[in-house]
Every structure is written in structure tokens, then in C-alpha cells.
Motif scaffolding. Structure first.
Motif, mmCIF file in Angstrom:
data_model
loop_
_atom_site.group_PDB
_atom_site.id
_atom_site.type_symbol
_atom_site.label_atom_id
_atom_site.label_comp_id
_atom_site.label_asym_id
_atom_site.label_seq_id
_atom_site.Cartn_x
_atom_site.Cartn_y
_atom_site.Cartn_z
ATOM 1 N N GLU A 97 -7.359 15.299 -2.665
ATOM 2 C CA GLU A 97 -7.154 14.445 -3.833
ATOM 3 C C GLU A 97 -6.501 13.126 -3.414
ATOM 4 N N PRO A 98 -6.595 12.081 -4.250
ATOM 5 C CA PRO A 98 -5.910 10.817 -3.938
ATOM 6 C C PRO A 98 -4.407 11.030 -3.764
ATOM 7 N N VAL A 99 -3.841 10.402 -2.755
ATOM 8 C CA VAL A 99 -2.410 10.552 -2.456
ATOM 9 C C VAL A 99 -1.637 9.412 -3.105
ATOM 10 N N ASN A 100 -0.739 9.760 -4.021
ATOM 11 C CA ASN A 100 0.084 8.752 -4.691
ATOM 12 C C ASN A 100 1.404 8.598 -3.938
ATOM 13 N N ARG A 101 1.531 7.496 -3.211
ATOM 14 C CA ARG A 101 2.754 7.245 -2.437
ATOM 15 C C ARG A 101 3.756 6.382 -3.201
ATOM 16 N N ASP A 102 3.349 5.878 -4.362
ATOM 17 C CA ASP A 102 4.221 5.007 -5.142
ATOM 18 C C ASP A 102 5.106 5.828 -6.074
ATOM 19 N N THR A 103 5.970 6.638 -5.471
ATOM 20 C CA THR A 103 6.925 7.435 -6.237
ATOM 21 C C THR A 103 8.330 7.178 -5.703
ATOM 22 N N VAL B 50 0.833 -1.205 0.000
ATOM 23 C CA VAL B 50 0.000 0.000 0.000
ATOM 24 C C VAL B 50 0.875 1.266 0.000
ATOM 25 N N TYR B 51 2.203 1.068 0.092
ATOM 26 C CA TYR B 51 3.171 2.175 0.063
ATOM 27 C C TYR B 51 3.052 3.100 1.280
#
Length: 209
Positions: A158-164, A25-26
């Protein structure tokens, strides 16, 4: 809150540890633990990932928690915004107090005992700003926000993108190192304020002279 218990049951059914789920889930293991113990809620991006991992629907995960989740997240976002504004305002006031202190010392040659109230005021303002900063950091930690883009997405709902790459690299940094970095930034801000105050006092001295 049912979602925490639901997450724990599904994770056990899939024979996954908290570390395993956190990696997929990062987020950190502490974040998974916090969510399973109903201390915090997963955001939209995490819910979508959880539904894919457990092969279920988002509705099945959240059940009757959707209203409470929305209220909790909205409250945390509003608190984070207010604290950020408080931190900025009091840091600016601290800089103004340090500038005034430098004028008193350098331009007007006041004795130390006369400048003490101004010094105390600057210290109090800095303390309030740091208190707000620590509170903001706690909210960021609770929601596992470690990069500027993640914070900005959370800020705007907004959706949080942790897969960076940056997010993964930041999550590898030990907690103690982050604390040292935060203290260093606070001291740097105070040093910048002192420098600006000295520079402002020099200008005032030149004008008065």
C-alpha cells in the motif's frame, strides 16, 4: 534505470538540493541520494509527491522503469517477509534452547562442560535471528521505513504515508541512537529468554522434586 537520472535532472531544474527534496517527500537525504543513484526505487506515495513537486506526470517520471520497479519492490517485500519469519522462528528456538539450558543447570545440576553444547546452540540461534533482523533493518533503511504503520503499509503493498508526527519525530533520531536501541532490544530479548528458561527450570525442578 531512468528514474534516478530523471529525478536528478528535475531537481536541478528546480534548483533544489537533496535536503530540500527530502523534506518535501518526507524521506531522508540518503534515501533521495540512493534513488538518484538508482540503488532503490521510490514507492507509490513518493512518486505522487514527486509528480506534484516537479509539476509532471508519474508516467513521465518512471518512463520504462515500471516493470523493473514493480519486480524490485515485490522482491524486497518478499525478502522482508521471509526474514521476519526467520527471525521470529529462531528467536523462539533460542528461547527453547535457553529453557533447556536452565533445566540442565538448575533442575538436573549438570556440570558446565555438559551444558556447553546447549549454550552454543542458543548463541548460534540468537546470531541467526540477529542476522535476519539486521537484514530486515537494511531493507527498512533502503526504503526509509521508520514507523510500524509505514512498515505495515509497505508489507501489504500500500502507499506509505511518511507525513505523520511519529514519522517526522523518528527521522530526527540520530542513526547511532537507533543502533544502540536495536542492540538493547536484542539484549532484552536474550534476558527475557534467560528469565523464561530459569522460570521453566524452576517448574521442572518442582515437578521432578
Amino acid at each position: 534505470m531512468e528514474i534516478g537520472q530523471r529525478m536528478r535532472e528535475l531537481r536541478a531544474a528546480h534548483a533544489m538540493s537533496q535536503d530540500d527534496l527530502a523534506a518535501r517527500v518526507y524521506v531522508s537525504r540518503q534515501t533521495i541520494s540512493s534513488r538518484e543513484n538508482s540503488k532503490t526505487y521510490p514507492d507509490v506515495q513518493s512518486l505522487l509527491l514527486l509528480s506534484e513537486i516537479f509539476d509532471t506526470t508519474v508516467d513521465s517520471l518512471i518512463k520504462g522503469d515500471v516493470d523493473t520497479m514493480t519486480e524490485t519492490i515485490d522482491r524486497d517485500v518478499k525478502t522482508m517477509k521471509r526474514l521476519s519469519y526467520v527471525m521470529i522462528v529462531f528467536l523462539l528456538l533460542m528461547l527453547a534452547a535457553l529453557s533447556w539450558l536452565s533445566v540442565q543447570l538448575s533442575a538436573w545440576n549438570w556440570p558446565l562442560e555438559q551444558t556447553l553444547p546447549t549454550a552454543v546452540l542458543a548463541l548460534v540461534l540468537w546470531g541467526i535471528a540477529m542476522f535476519a533482523a539486521v537484514w530486515v533493518d537494511r531493507i527498512k533503511h533502503d526504503h526509509d521505513l521508520v514507523t510500524y504503520d509505514e512498515i505495515l503499509a509497505y508489507w501489504h503493498g500500500e502507499p506509505v504515508n511518511r507525513d505523520t508526527e511519529k514519522g517526522r519525530r523518528e527521522r530526527l533520531i540520530p542513526r547511532w541512537m537507533k543502533v544502540v536501541r536495536a542492540i538493547g532490544l536484542g539484549l532484552l530479548a536474550a534476558a527475557i529468554g534467560a528469565f523464561m528458561g530459569y522460570w521453566g527450570a524452576s517448574i521442572a525442578n518442582a515437578l521432578l522434586g
